[in-house]
Design a protein around this motif. Structure first.
Motif, short mmCIF file in Angstrom:
data_model
loop_
_atom_site.label_atom_id
_atom_site.label_comp_id
_atom_site.label_asym_id
_atom_site.label_seq_id
_atom_site.Cartn_x
_atom_site.Cartn_y
_atom_site.Cartn_z
N PHE A 158 0.82 -1.21 0.00
CA PHE A 158 0.00 0.00 0.00
C PHE A 158 0.86 1.26 0.00
O PHE A 158 0.38 2.34 0.25
CB PHE A 158 -0.90 0.03 1.23
N SER A 173 -2.37 2.58 -5.76
CA SER A 173 -3.05 1.30 -5.72
C SER A 173 -2.26 0.29 -6.56
O SER A 173 -2.57 0.04 -7.72
CB SER A 173 -4.46 1.46 -6.24
N ASP A 184 -7.06 2.92 5.10
CA ASP A 184 -8.51 2.80 5.09
C ASP A 184 -9.02 3.50 6.37
O ASP A 184 -8.68 3.07 7.47
CB ASP A 184 -8.88 1.31 5.08
N ASN A 216 -10.44 1.34 9.16
CA ASN A 216 -9.63 0.26 9.74
C ASN A 216 -9.67 0.33 11.26
O ASN A 216 -9.12 1.26 11.87
CB ASN A 216 -8.19 0.37 9.23
N ARG A 223 -10.01 -1.11 -6.80
CA ARG A 223 -8.64 -0.63 -6.97
C ARG A 223 -7.73 -1.69 -7.58
O ARG A 223 -6.59 -1.41 -7.90
CB ARG A 223 -8.08 -0.11 -5.65
N ASP A 232 -9.06 7.86 0.76
CA ASP A 232 -7.91 7.05 1.17
C ASP A 232 -7.55 6.09 0.04
O ASP A 232 -8.23 6.02 -0.99
CB ASP A 232 -8.24 6.30 2.47
N THR A 233 -6.50 5.30 0.26
CA THR A 233 -6.08 4.35 -0.76
C THR A 233 -7.15 3.29 -1.01
O THR A 233 -7.28 2.77 -2.11
CB THR A 233 -4.76 3.66 -0.33
N ALA A 234 -7.91 2.98 0.03
CA ALA A 234 -8.99 2.00 -0.14
C ALA A 234 -10.03 2.49 -1.14
O ALA A 234 -10.75 1.69 -1.74
CB ALA A 234 -9.66 1.72 1.21
N HIS A 276 -12.45 5.22 -0.61
CA HIS A 276 -13.72 5.79 -0.15
C HIS A 276 -13.96 7.11 -0.88
O HIS A 276 -13.05 7.92 -1.05
CB HIS A 276 -13.69 5.99 1.37
#
Lengths: 124, 260
Positions: free
Chosen positions: A22, A26, B55, B58, B83, B174-176, B178
């Motif tokens: 991470f 991505s 995330d 998390n 992603r 975020d990287t997740a 959202h």
């Protein structure tokens, strides 16, 4: 109490560490962590660049051809702060790589690389 | 024996408190004086590091959001985002601006330079900067929308409040992944709880993606003297991935942003 505080902060910090996959963007879009690859070869070149370093690894094939894979590792700034240096690996060093294959078929790019020497010493 | 048990219980309680509330609890031990600006307000100047937050939901990281209250548009965005799908061309892989959220939740340190009139954020991540006037000026009404938006700061007692508007809606939280829409307002607070720590909050008030505002709490830890921000040239080693087709470029999304 001071010792306990230090241990607690260490544990707290460890819980906050995120996996390297991470680290920047991505990466999952380019590499498939469910599809691992293991390579044995020699280091051709170390490219110490953001956002991820690349190690080019020459891998001899059964038919005598040598394929050069580009294996992406961690972020160079974070690695530097952990004590890693570009010349930890040099061209000609034997190396074993474990990583994730690229999603693009036929690609010689590998992501999330972990690097160890043949005697099992972890390099990066 | 009894005292040993009591000591053990106390120590376990300390560990639980620190694990639950993060470093601010440990930082309460710090007695150094908080540096101040010439106007008497706390100075945020320094090199800071924070918790990497891939995330915001998390639960392993204190300060997380328990449940994100999606709007219909927000939920559709979240459910359609994958992603791992290279066709969706993550903007971060193309080194487009991460904006405030993915910078403050990122793994790299941030330098803050602060005087009476400005807070300047110098992020190691992609070597970005963001200037925040704190001299009482208002948002620029007709500024074009942008990845980082238009930020202004004001003081509420000794807490610096930074409000950011006019975002383009292209960044994710975020990287997740959202979602965040062009209707979003980001409210950050910076409270220097002691010389070594800033209690930082990130509140997203985005009626496009969420039915109500929500907040993430993060501690920023001061980095020791001699700490350096390093160059971070994002495209340097992403270029080969993009030109080889292994990494697909970001394309401006054509979906409609929610309306007010």
């Amino acid at each position: 109490m001071t010792k306990i505080l230090k241990i607690s902060i260490l544990i707290s910090s460890l819980l906050c560490i995120s996996p390297p996959l991470f680290a920047h963007h991505s990466i999952a879009a380019e590499f498939d962590s469910e599809n691992p690859i293991r390579l044995m070869g020699t280091v051709n070149e170390v490219v110490w660049m953001n956002p991820h370093i690349s190690i080019f690894v020459d891998v001899p094939q059964d038919n005598g051809i040598i394929l050069t894979y580009e294996v992406q590792g961690g972020n160079p700034n974070s690695m530097y702060r952990r004590g890693a240096r570009k010349d930890d690996l040099k061209p000609g060093d034997p190396i074993i790589v474990e990583g994730a294959r690229a999603r693009k078929e036929g690609s010689l790019r590998v992501g999330q690389g972990n690097f160890t020497t043949p005697d099992g010493t972890e390099v990066w | 024996m009894k005292s040993q048990v009591k000591s053990l219980v106390t120590n376990v309680m300390v560990i639980i408190l620190i694990l639950s509330f993060g470093l601010p609890f440990a930082a309460a031990q710090n007695t150094e004086e908080i540096p101040r600006l010439s106007n008497g307000k706390p100075s945020m100047t320094g090199y800071w590091d924070s918790v990497r937050r891939v995330d915001v939901t998390n639960t392993r990281l204190s300060g997380y959001v328990e449940e994100l209250p999606y709007t219909e548009w927000g939920l559709a965005q979240w459910e359609s985002y994958d992603r791992t799908d290279p066709e969706q061309g993550d903007y971060a892989g193309s080194c487009m601006p991460f904006g405030i959220s993915r910078t403050v939740f990122g793994p790299w340190p941030i330098a803050l330079k602060h005087d009476n009139d400005h807070l300047v954020m110098l992020a190691e991540q992609n070597s970005w900067f963001h200037m925040i006037p704190t001299d009482g000026r208002a948002h620029v009404a007709d500024f074009p929308s942008s990845w980082w938006g238009d930020s202004v700061g004001h003081w509420e007692d000794d807490t610096l409040v930074v409000v950011t508007k006019n975002l383009n809606g292209y960044t994710k939280v975020d990287t997740a992944g959202h979602p965040m829409s062009s209707l979003a307002t980001i409210i950050q607070t910076f409270t220097r709880v002691d010389a070594q720590n800033i209690a930082h909050t990130f509140t997203l008030d985005d009626p496009g993606a969420y039915t109500e505002p929500w907040t993430v709490y993060n501690n920023w830890a001061h980095q020791p003297e001699g700490f350096r921000i390093m160059e971070y040239s994002c495209m340097e080693n992403n270029l080969t991935g993009l030109t080889s087709g292994s990494l697909l470029p970001w394309i401006r999304p054509d979906e409609t942003q929610p309306s007010e």
